[in-house]
Design a protein around this motif. Structure first.
Motif, PDB file in Angstrom:
ATOM      1  N   ARG A 171      12.793   4.788   8.199  1.00 50.58           N
ATOM      2  CA  ARG A 171      12.151   5.291   7.003  1.00 50.58           C
ATOM      3  C   ARG A 171      13.123   6.166   6.231  1.00 50.58           C
ATOM      4  O   ARG A 171      13.869   6.944   6.820  1.00 50.58           O
ATOM      5  CB  ARG A 171      10.968   6.147   7.433  1.00 50.58           C
ATOM      6  N   ASP A 190       4.865  -3.157   4.019  1.00 55.61           N
ATOM      7  CA  ASP A 190       4.734  -1.705   3.962  1.00 55.61           C
ATOM      8  C   ASP A 190       5.537  -1.163   2.797  1.00 55.61           C
ATOM      9  O   ASP A 190       6.529  -1.756   2.379  1.00 55.61           O
ATOM     10  CB  ASP A 190       5.259  -1.074   5.258  1.00 55.61           C
ATOM     11  N   PRO A 222       0.826  -1.202   0.000  1.00 57.88           N
ATOM     12  CA  PRO A 222       0.000   0.000   0.000  1.00 57.88           C
ATOM     13  C   PRO A 222       0.863   1.256   0.000  1.00 57.88           C
ATOM     14  O   PRO A 222       1.935   1.276   0.601  1.00 57.88           O
ATOM     15  CB  PRO A 222      -0.777  -0.101   1.321  1.00 57.88           C
ATOM     16  N   ASP A 277       7.313   1.529   2.791  1.00 58.18           N
ATOM     17  CA  ASP A 277       8.424   2.404   3.157  1.00 58.18           C
ATOM     18  C   ASP A 277       9.694   1.627   3.488  1.00 58.18           C
ATOM     19  O   ASP A 277      10.607   2.172   4.089  1.00 58.18           O
ATOM     20  CB  ASP A 277       8.027   3.296   4.331  1.00 58.18           C
ATOM     21  N   SER A 333       5.981   9.025   9.030  1.00 60.10           N
ATOM     22  CA  SER A 333       4.914   8.075   9.286  1.00 60.10           C
ATOM     23  C   SER A 333       3.584   8.742   8.986  1.00 60.10           C
ATOM     24  O   SER A 333       3.407   9.939   9.181  1.00 60.10           O
ATOM     25  CB  SER A 333       4.967   7.622  10.737  1.00 60.10           C
TER      26      SER A 333
HETATM   27  N1  UDP Z   1      -0.610   3.812   4.254  1.00 62.99           N
HETATM   28  C1  UDP Z   1      -1.753   3.684   3.493  1.00 62.99           C
HETATM   29  N2  UDP Z   1      -2.856   4.418   3.831  1.00 62.99           N
HETATM   30  C2  UDP Z   1      -2.863   5.272   4.901  1.00 62.99           C
HETATM   31  C3  UDP Z   1      -1.692   5.365   5.688  1.00 62.99           C
HETATM   32  C4  UDP Z   1      -0.580   4.613   5.340  1.00 62.99           C
HETATM   33  O1  UDP Z   1      -1.804   2.932   2.523  1.00 62.99           O
HETATM   34  O2  UDP Z   1      -3.881   5.907   5.142  1.00 62.99           O
HETATM   35  C5  UDP Z   1       0.596   3.024   3.866  1.00 62.99           C
HETATM   36  C6  UDP Z   1       1.891   3.816   3.784  1.00 62.99           C
HETATM   37  O3  UDP Z   1       2.057   4.407   2.524  1.00 62.99           O
HETATM   38  C7  UDP Z   1       2.940   2.758   4.068  1.00 62.99           C
HETATM   39  C8  UDP Z   1       2.224   1.818   5.025  1.00 62.99           C
HETATM   40  O4  UDP Z   1       0.824   2.050   4.855  1.00 62.99           O
HETATM   41  O5  UDP Z   1       3.293   2.039   2.910  1.00 62.99           O
HETATM   42  C9  UDP Z   1       2.654   2.040   6.465  1.00 62.99           C
HETATM   43  O6  UDP Z   1       2.448   3.390   6.781  1.00 62.99           O
HETATM   44  P1  UDP Z   1       3.409   4.204   7.743  1.00 62.99           P
HETATM   45  O7  UDP Z   1       4.844   3.933   7.401  1.00 62.99           O
HETATM   46  O8  UDP Z   1       2.966   5.621   7.717  1.00 62.99           O
HETATM   47  O9  UDP Z   1       3.058   3.544   9.145  1.00 62.99           O
HETATM   48  P2  UDP Z   1       4.052   3.093  10.320  1.00 62.99           P
HETATM   49  O10 UDP Z   1       5.240   2.448   9.688  1.00 62.99           O
HETATM   50  O11 UDP Z   1       4.370   4.336  11.032  1.00 62.99           O
HETATM   51  O12 UDP Z   1       3.214   2.140  11.115  1.00 62.99           O
END
Ligand code: UDP
Ligand code: MG
Length: 314
Positions: A197, A92, A8, A94, A202
């Motif tokens: 990241r 993910d 995503p 990222d 985030s």
């Molecule tokens: N993401 C998404 N929709 C959202 C928020 C995040 O598809 O509304 C995706 C984002 O692009 C990334 C993954 O979900 O690929 C994880 O997001 P993030 O890194 O912000 O989250 P964290 O690692 O802080 O849990």
């Protein structure tokens, strides 16, 4: 044997090229046929054009573009609905889920495990607020639902039959980590270090995380509702003790004391009732969204989809 990899993306224009560059060679090295499904969760930057372009260069890249931001859970759902592989890997966008672990995941899957789950060794760099939030959330979730999701992640491989069971789940508001635990099956875990990241930040605010936590807990447990009964019982007990005490004072010639007590009780009871109503409200709201049964996401555009995901490729 075919592999589907779902990623995503939400406003990740800087990140996508880096991610593709890291993931594609690793997928090629596995020697398996694969499709890479990139879900653009309604980004407002150049994310979608970049995905389209990548799809033109490489027909194994499938792109889905949501009509608006539906959230990562919805993106996961869309990917799982679209995937045609014998195994589906979720990660993910990222690179915080290091793609170097993909061969290991495939190996475990080939050994006969249906679900291969990434377990975080450390939680990586995080703000204090999000650390505290996670602590409280996982503690409550474990107590209420019985599933221990500490250090669990969305970095997972699912066998095709697990994906097919997932597709039968009816709820609108999904919580992938919890539901995949609920599905059961033969599971294996591997640990990974959450990478830092590289681009952007985030996408979660503390408020969004809190909302996600409440959603996850109320979606998996009705125990909070029983708290209300419990709270009522405690208040009643207090009332009885206070009543006895008042009677004793009265019979021994004293007067029942204090206006303050009345106000305090008033506040206590009022507060508890409102809290309880709010709690019931959360559950009713869940029922409300489920009953409306709107789609989990809307796909506005797509690239490289030229077949029905469910029927082809037995
Ligand atoms: N993401 C998404 N929709 C959202 C928020 C995040 O598809 O509304 C995706 C984002 O692009 C990334 C993954 O979900 O690929 C994880 O997001 P993030 O890194 O912000 O989250 P964290 O690692 O802080 O849990
Ligand atoms: Mg991240």
């Amino acid at each position: 044997m075919k592999l589907s990899v779902l990623i995503p993306f939400y406003n990740e224009e800087q990140q996508i090229p880096i991610t593709l560059q890291a993931v594609l060679p690793i997928l090629e090295q596995t020697g398996m046929k694969f499709e890479l499904i990139l879900i653009d969760d309604g980004s407002r930057d150049q994310t979608w054009p970049i995905i389209v372009e990548a799809g033109q260069e490489d027909s194994r890249i499938i792109g889905l573009h949501f009509s608006r931001n539906f959230g990562k859970e919805a993106a996961i759902c869309a990917g799982l609905d679209q995937a045609t592989g014998d195994a589906v890997i979720l990660m993910d966008g990222d690179l915080q889920h290091p793609p170097e672990h993909i061969p290991e995941m495939i190996r475990l899957w080939q050994e006969g495990y249906d679900i291969v789950e990434g377990v975080k060794l450390t939680r990586g760099k995080e703000s204090l607020a999000s650390r505290i939030n996670a602590r409280i959330f996982y503690g409550l979730f474990r107590r209420f639902s019985g599933y221990d999701l500490r250090n669990a992640s969305d970095f997972k491989l699912l066998d095709r039959r697990v994906v097919e069971q997932w597709r039968k789940l009816g709820e609108h508001d999904t919580f992938f980590r919890g539901l995949s635990a609920w599905l059961g099956y033969k599971r294996a875990t591997f640990s990974f270090e959450v990478a830092a990241r590289q681009a952007g930040g985030s996408k979660w605010s503390v408020f969004r995380l809190a909302k996600l936590s409440i959603n996850a807990i109320t979606g998996f447990s009705a125990v909070p509702l029983q708290f209300i009964t419990f709270l009522g019982m405690i208040l009643l007990l207090f009332f009885l003790i206070l009543g006895v005490q008042t009677l004793v004072t009265w019979f021994s010639g004293g007067a029942a004391s204090g206006f303050t007590t009345v106000i305090m009780l008033e506040l206590l009871i009022g507060g508890s009732i409102m809290l309880s109503l709010g709690l019931i409200g959360i559950y009713i709201n869940r029922i409300f969204t489920e009953v409306k049964s709107r789609p989990r996401y809307i796909i506005a555009d797509s690239t490289n989809i030229n077949r029905q995901p469910d029927k082809s490729e037995a």
